[in-house]
Design a protein around this motif. Structure first.
Motif, PDB file in Angstrom:
ATOM      1  N   PHE A 184       4.420  -6.444  -7.316  1.00  0.00           N
ATOM      2  CA  PHE A 184       3.298  -6.068  -8.176  1.00  0.00           C
ATOM      3  C   PHE A 184       2.886  -4.619  -7.943  1.00  0.00           C
ATOM      4  O   PHE A 184       2.608  -3.879  -8.892  1.00  0.00           O
ATOM      5  N   ALA A 185       2.835  -4.206  -6.682  1.00  0.00           N
ATOM      6  CA  ALA A 185       2.455  -2.830  -6.361  1.00  0.00           C
ATOM      7  C   ALA A 185       3.411  -1.837  -7.009  1.00  0.00           C
ATOM      8  O   ALA A 185       2.985  -0.819  -7.584  1.00  0.00           O
ATOM      9  N   ILE A 186       4.703  -2.116  -6.929  1.00  0.00           N
ATOM     10  CA  ILE A 186       5.699  -1.214  -7.503  1.00  0.00           C
ATOM     11  C   ILE A 186       5.600  -1.193  -9.025  1.00  0.00           C
ATOM     12  O   ILE A 186       5.611  -0.128  -9.650  1.00  0.00           O
ATOM     13  N   CYS A 187       5.505  -2.369  -9.635  1.00  0.00           N
ATOM     14  CA  CYS A 187       5.458  -2.433 -11.095  1.00  0.00           C
ATOM     15  C   CYS A 187       4.248  -1.718 -11.669  1.00  0.00           C
ATOM     16  O   CYS A 187       4.364  -0.926 -12.610  1.00  0.00           O
ATOM     17  N   PHE A 188       3.070  -1.974 -11.107  1.00  0.00           N
ATOM     18  CA  PHE A 188       1.869  -1.348 -11.637  1.00  0.00           C
ATOM     19  C   PHE A 188       1.818   0.145 -11.325  1.00  0.00           C
ATOM     20  O   PHE A 188       1.309   0.935 -12.127  1.00  0.00           O
ATOM     21  N   ARG A 189       2.340   0.552 -10.172  1.00  0.00           N
ATOM     22  CA  ARG A 189       2.299   1.975  -9.790  1.00  0.00           C
ATOM     23  C   ARG A 189       3.306   2.807 -10.558  1.00  0.00           C
ATOM     24  O   ARG A 189       3.052   3.970 -10.862  1.00  0.00           O
ATOM     25  N   GLN A 190       4.444   2.209 -10.905  1.00  0.00           N
ATOM     26  CA  GLN A 190       5.514   2.993 -11.515  1.00  0.00           C
ATOM     27  C   GLN A 190       5.695   2.712 -13.003  1.00  0.00           C
ATOM     28  O   GLN A 190       6.778   2.886 -13.563  1.00  0.00           O
ATOM     29  N   GLY A 191       4.618   2.305 -13.645  1.00  0.00           N
ATOM     30  CA  GLY A 191       4.590   2.245 -15.103  1.00  0.00           C
ATOM     31  C   GLY A 191       5.204   1.014 -15.731  1.00  0.00           C
ATOM     32  O   GLY A 191       5.358   0.972 -16.961  1.00  0.00           O
ATOM     33  N   MET A 192       5.532   0.002 -14.948  1.00  0.00           N
ATOM     34  CA  MET A 192       6.098  -1.232 -15.509  1.00  0.00           C
ATOM     35  C   MET A 192       4.995  -2.289 -15.639  1.00  0.00           C
ATOM     36  O   MET A 192       5.096  -3.399 -15.127  1.00  0.00           O
ATOM     37  N   VAL A 193       3.945  -1.895 -16.327  1.00  0.00           N
ATOM     38  CA  VAL A 193       2.754  -2.739 -16.434  1.00  0.00           C
ATOM     39  C   VAL A 193       3.051  -4.072 -17.117  1.00  0.00           C
ATOM     40  O   VAL A 193       2.566  -5.123 -16.661  1.00  0.00           O
ATOM     41  N   PRO A 194       3.846  -4.105 -18.212  1.00  0.00           N
ATOM     42  CA  PRO A 194       4.147  -5.411 -18.822  1.00  0.00           C
ATOM     43  C   PRO A 194       4.806  -6.387 -17.848  1.00  0.00           C
ATOM     44  O   PRO A 194       4.486  -7.590 -17.856  1.00  0.00           O
ATOM     45  N   ALA A 195       5.709  -5.894 -17.005  1.00  0.00           N
ATOM     46  CA  ALA A 195       6.350  -6.764 -16.013  1.00  0.00           C
ATOM     47  C   ALA A 195       5.314  -7.281 -15.020  1.00  0.00           C
ATOM     48  O   ALA A 195       5.335  -8.459 -14.633  1.00  0.00           O
ATOM     49  N   GLY A 196       4.402  -6.404 -14.589  1.00  0.00           N
ATOM     50  CA  GLY A 196       3.364  -6.822 -13.662  1.00  0.00           C
ATOM     51  C   GLY A 196       2.431  -7.856 -14.267  1.00  0.00           C
ATOM     52  O   GLY A 196       2.088  -8.852 -13.627  1.00  0.00           O
ATOM     53  N   PRO A 236      12.344  -6.266 -11.798  1.00  0.00           N
ATOM     54  CA  PRO A 236      12.092  -4.873 -12.213  1.00  0.00           C
ATOM     55  C   PRO A 236      11.733  -3.962 -11.045  1.00  0.00           C
ATOM     56  O   PRO A 236      12.166  -2.806 -10.994  1.00  0.00           O
ATOM     57  N   ALA A 237      10.959  -4.482 -10.088  1.00  0.00           N
ATOM     58  CA  ALA A 237      10.548  -3.669  -8.946  1.00  0.00           C
ATOM     59  C   ALA A 237      11.729  -3.312  -8.058  1.00  0.00           C
ATOM     60  O   ALA A 237      11.865  -2.168  -7.598  1.00  0.00           O
ATOM     61  N   MET A 238      12.596  -4.274  -7.787  1.00  0.00           N
ATOM     62  CA  MET A 238      13.731  -4.013  -6.904  1.00  0.00           C
ATOM     63  C   MET A 238      14.780  -3.123  -7.563  1.00  0.00           C
ATOM     64  O   MET A 238      15.444  -2.328  -6.896  1.00  0.00           O
ATOM     65  N   VAL A 239      14.936  -3.231  -8.878  1.00  0.00           N
ATOM     66  CA  VAL A 239      15.839  -2.322  -9.581  1.00  0.00           C
ATOM     67  C   VAL A 239      15.267  -0.909  -9.589  1.00  0.00           C
ATOM     68  O   VAL A 239      15.990   0.073  -9.373  1.00  0.00           O
ATOM     69  N   LYS A 240      13.965  -0.800  -9.807  1.00  0.00           N
ATOM     70  CA  LYS A 240      13.316   0.506  -9.832  1.00  0.00           C
ATOM     71  C   LYS A 240      13.464   1.228  -8.499  1.00  0.00           C
ATOM     72  O   LYS A 240      13.619   2.460  -8.459  1.00  0.00           O
ATOM     73  N   THR A 241      13.438   0.482  -7.406  1.00  0.00           N
ATOM     74  CA  THR A 241      13.555   1.072  -6.073  1.00  0.00           C
ATOM     75  C   THR A 241      14.978   0.992  -5.536  1.00  0.00           C
ATOM     76  O   THR A 241      15.218   1.213  -4.348  1.00  0.00           O
ATOM     77  N   ALA A 242      15.944   0.686  -6.417  1.00  0.00           N
ATOM     78  CA  ALA A 242      17.379   0.720  -6.108  1.00  0.00           C
ATOM     79  C   ALA A 242      17.766  -0.208  -4.964  1.00  0.00           C
ATOM     80  O   ALA A 242      18.618   0.119  -4.146  1.00  0.00           O
ATOM     81  N   HIS A 243      17.161  -1.407  -4.924  1.00  0.00           N
ATOM     82  CA  HIS A 243      17.615  -2.411  -3.971  1.00  0.00           C
ATOM     83  C   HIS A 243      18.824  -3.157  -4.531  1.00  0.00           C
ATOM     84  O   HIS A 243      19.693  -3.595  -3.780  1.00  0.00           O
ATOM     85  N   TRP A 244      18.839  -3.369  -5.831  1.00  0.00           N
ATOM     86  CA  TRP A 244      20.045  -3.804  -6.517  1.00  0.00           C
ATOM     87  C   TRP A 244      20.041  -3.205  -7.911  1.00  0.00           C
ATOM     88  O   TRP A 244      19.004  -2.759  -8.409  1.00  0.00           O
ATOM     89  N   ILE A 266       0.838  -1.204   0.000  1.00  0.00           N
ATOM     90  CA  ILE A 266       0.000   0.000   0.000  1.00  0.00           C
ATOM     91  C   ILE A 266       0.870   1.249   0.000  1.00  0.00           C
ATOM     92  O   ILE A 266       0.615   2.211  -0.740  1.00  0.00           O
ATOM     93  N   ALA A 267       1.930   1.236   0.818  1.00  0.00           N
ATOM     94  CA  ALA A 267       2.813   2.400   0.898  1.00  0.00           C
ATOM     95  C   ALA A 267       3.498   2.670  -0.443  1.00  0.00           C
ATOM     96  O   ALA A 267       3.526   3.819  -0.924  1.00  0.00           O
ATOM     97  N   PHE A 268       4.052   1.627  -1.064  1.00  0.00           N
ATOM     98  CA  PHE A 268       4.765   1.824  -2.323  1.00  0.00           C
ATOM     99  C   PHE A 268       3.809   2.120  -3.480  1.00  0.00           C
ATOM    100  O   PHE A 268       4.233   2.672  -4.501  1.00  0.00           O
ATOM    101  N   ALA A 269       2.559   1.764  -3.335  1.00  0.00           N
ATOM    102  CA  ALA A 269       1.585   2.060  -4.384  1.00  0.00           C
ATOM    103  C   ALA A 269       0.975   3.445  -4.226  1.00  0.00           C
ATOM    104  O   ALA A 269       0.258   3.905  -5.117  1.00  0.00           O
ATOM    105  N   THR A 270       1.238   4.106  -3.107  1.00  0.00           N
ATOM    106  CA  THR A 270       0.647   5.428  -2.856  1.00  0.00           C
ATOM    107  C   THR A 270       1.733   6.472  -2.591  1.00  0.00           C
ATOM    108  O   THR A 270       2.371   6.961  -3.513  1.00  0.00           O
ATOM    109  N   PHE A 271       2.003   6.771  -1.329  1.00  0.00           N
ATOM    110  CA  PHE A 271       2.852   7.924  -1.024  1.00  0.00           C
ATOM    111  C   PHE A 271       4.345   7.674  -1.221  1.00  0.00           C
ATOM    112  O   PHE A 271       5.131   8.627  -1.256  1.00  0.00           O
ATOM    113  N   LEU A 272       4.789   6.416  -1.363  1.00  0.00           N
ATOM    114  CA  LEU A 272       6.212   6.165  -1.591  1.00  0.00           C
ATOM    115  C   LEU A 272       6.577   6.123  -3.069  1.00  0.00           C
ATOM    116  O   LEU A 272       7.739   5.936  -3.418  1.00  0.00           O
TER     117      LEU A 272
END
Length: 313
Positions: free
Chosen positions: A261-273, A178-186, A29-35
């Motif tokens: 899934f929350a990160i991919c769909f929220r940050q425009g990586m819909v094909p990955a989601g 894709p989600a972890m790269v987008k959020t700079a975990h690796w 919820i956090a990553f799909a909204t205010f984060l």
């Protein structure tokens, strides 16, 4: 192992799994909204900034530890403490070895490195919660395999189980990477491959949100080999008989896709989601359906090598 000890372990597993699920839901919820960028102004206020920093540093680590506790206690209650300790050590150290090799040499996954976002790094290369998550996700995959595959213990069956476990883990990475790269975990650092062959460029160039296909090949290889080592200690018949009657493996597997899934769909990586929904959703659906009509354990499996898996009792 006494009945009271088994009951206690199952109670701990249930509580840890519940906390694990809640942590994933709140994080999603956090990553799909205010984060999701742009960050809201109120997040920069002093108190909120401290809470944010604490959550970013400890939230992911705590979630993984809860998943490991759930997977370990459930596994110990079902197959015994000693076999669980052995398969847990195998999963942790073999996957750690693969991750250390990957971050140091680029093999078998490709050239990448972990940031500080995932906490303490072993040898300053691999966060401790990476091999920890390999362990409990492999437990989940074993439970799913028990619903999808015959619980027989011959060598061919063990390799087939190991391969399917590797596929299930790779299916998870489809949406997670894709989600972890987008959020700079690796981050990926793919070298210039312009002088290489067409095949090397195909599998080595960053074609999927910065990730090369070698990553999925590395996941499949590593997952298969680690699962095969676990199946030496605890055979398929025991995993099928002892774990696959429960929905805990399915819940553990499914909930670990929520944040990605929350990160991919929220940050425009819909094909990955969408691709992740297929790769994770299909085996989950098949496992759920199979669980409603469980196949009987073959006589050979019932009379086979199960005692090794209950030696800790």
């Amino acid at each position: 192992m006494s009945a009271s000890q088994r009951t206690l372990l199952l109670r701990i597993a249930g509580l840890a799994l519940l906390a694990h699920v809640i942590a994933h839901v709140l994080s999603s919820i956090a990553f799909a909204t205010f984060l999701a960028p742009p960050m809201p102004a109120w997040l920069a206020e002093p108190f909120n900034a401290k809470v944010y920093a604490f959550g970013m540093h400890w939230g992911g680590q705590g979630t993984v530890v809860l998943g490991a506790i759930a997977g370990f206690c459930f596994c110990a209650a079902m197959i015994g403490m000693r076999p669980t300790l052995i398969v847990g050590a195998l999963a942790f150290f073999l996957s750690l070895g693969a991750e250390l090799a990957g971050t140091f040499t680029g093999l078998p996954f490709g050239v990448y490195y972990y940031t500080q976002a995932l906490g303490y790094k072993i040898l300053d290369l691999v966060p401790y919660n990476i091999p920890t998550s390999w362990f409990y996700m492999l437990v989940a995959c074993m439970g799913m395999c028990g619903r999808l595959l015959p619980g027989t213990d011959d060598s061919t069956s063990r390799w087939w189980w190991a391969f399917v476990c590797g596929l299930l883990l790779t299916a998870w990475d489809v949406v997670m990477d894709p989600a972890m790269v987008k959020t700079a975990h690796w981050l990926w650092n793919v070298p210039d491959l312009s002088g290489e062959s067409a095949f090397v460029r195909f599998i080595g160039e960053p074609i999927f949100y910065g990730m090369p296909i070698t990553n999925w090949l590395g996941w499949l290889l590593t997952g298969t080999l680690v699962a095969r080592a676990m199946l030496v200690v605890v055979p398929p018949s025991t995993w099928a008989r002892q774990l696959s009657h429960s929905d805990i493996p399915l819940v553990l597997y499914a909930v670990n896709g929520l944040l990605a899934f929350a990160i991919c769909f929220r940050q425009g990586m819909v094909p990955a989601g969408l691709l992740g929904l297929v790769t994770m959703g299909l085996p989950l659906w098949l496992s759920w359906r199979a669980g409603r009509r469980p196949a009987p354990i073959p006589a050979r499996a019932r009379l086979g090598t199960a005692p090794i898996a209950t030696a800790g009792d």
